[in-house]
Design a protein around this motif. Sequence first.
Motif, PDB file in Angstrom:
ATOM      1  N   LEU A   1      16.066  -0.946 -43.167  1.00 30.99           N
ATOM      2  CA  LEU A   1      14.974  -1.365 -42.295  1.00 30.99           C
ATOM      3  C   LEU A   1      15.300  -1.057 -40.842  1.00 30.99           C
ATOM      4  CD1 LEU A   1      12.215  -2.667 -42.432  1.00 30.99           C
ATOM      5  CD2 LEU A   1      13.314  -4.907 -42.342  1.00 30.99           C
ATOM      6  N   HIS A   2      16.547  -1.273 -40.450  1.00 31.91           N
ATOM      7  CA  HIS A   2      16.969  -0.933 -39.089  1.00 31.91           C
ATOM      8  C   HIS A   2      16.861   0.568 -38.846  1.00 31.91           C
ATOM      9  CE1 HIS A   2      18.302  -4.537 -37.026  1.00 31.91           C
ATOM     10  NE2 HIS A   2      18.757  -5.001 -38.174  1.00 31.91           N
ATOM     11  N   ARG A   3      17.280   1.373 -39.822  1.00 31.63           N
ATOM     12  CA  ARG A   3      17.220   2.834 -39.649  1.00 31.63           C
ATOM     13  C   ARG A   3      15.770   3.316 -39.571  1.00 31.63           C
ATOM     14  NH1 ARG A   3      21.503   2.751 -43.511  1.00 31.63           N
ATOM     15  NH2 ARG A   3      20.188   3.643 -45.157  1.00 31.63           N
ATOM     16  N   LEU A   4      14.905   2.711 -40.377  1.00 28.83           N
ATOM     17  CA  LEU A   4      13.481   3.074 -40.334  1.00 28.83           C
ATOM     18  C   LEU A   4      12.871   2.731 -38.985  1.00 28.83           C
ATOM     19  CD1 LEU A   4      12.262   1.900 -43.850  1.00 28.83           C
ATOM     20  CD2 LEU A   4      12.260   4.252 -43.002  1.00 28.83           C
ATOM     21  N   ALA A   5      13.182   1.531 -38.499  1.00 28.86           N
ATOM     22  CA  ALA A   5      12.637   1.110 -37.214  1.00 28.86           C
ATOM     23  C   ALA A   5      13.078   2.066 -36.103  1.00 28.86           C
ATOM     24  CB  ALA A   5      13.078  -0.315 -36.899  1.00 28.86           C
ATOM     25  N   LEU A   6      14.358   2.457 -36.130  1.00 32.33           N
ATOM     26  CA  LEU A   6      14.875   3.391 -35.131  1.00 32.33           C
ATOM     27  C   LEU A   6      14.174   4.734 -35.242  1.00 32.33           C
ATOM     28  CD1 LEU A   6      16.990   3.792 -32.900  1.00 32.33           C
ATOM     29  CD2 LEU A   6      18.582   4.576 -34.662  1.00 32.33           C
TER      30      LEU A   6
END
Length: 201
Positions: free
Chosen positions: A65-70
């Motif tokens: 989820l963090h990688r997607l948001a970035l």
Amino acid sequence: MSTNSQSPAPKAQHANGLPSLSVRLRHARKVAGLTLKQVAQAAGCSESLISKLENDAASPSLAMLHRLALALGSNVSELTCEDWVSPEPVLRAGDRQINRFAKGAKKEFIDLERITHIQKGGLLQGDIHIVSPGMVSEMIEHAGEEMGYVIEGSLELTLGETTYTLQAGDSFHFPSTIPHGYRNTSASIARILWINTPATF
């Protein structure tokens, strides 16, 4: 004759998991003008996973989820919050939203009790992390800073290669770019006041 009877405190509003991501992921991708393939490459996952996420056919891990948001030029908070702004500055005890943030292999869990309102573009986010005995979080890293205070119980906080044992009354502060995670190795619930800037979850 008067009595001192008190009304029972209102119960917190529990929710199973984070709000649905599918619509917001798709919207954020289209606003950014990105294809499924471009988002997948930036997030380090398959194009089919992005498609499944946008169609509510899969759920991402916190690290994903963090990688997607970035990759989408956003953050986890903006992708998952239900309301952007609240005009009411006070969140009363017992009225705060509690989300089941993560589940373990057995019955372990991490609940997040919101103590700040979610606002689009907000710079600060506060939660009480409620960590069941035996629960282990993922190791993540992202932009920002974090600080916390152990209200109840104990916790092992790992920052990079170092693990700290924290007891009630202990506090911590670290840059979020350091890989970090935690686990509750005790037999009791741990409750930690946790502040992120910028808003992260």
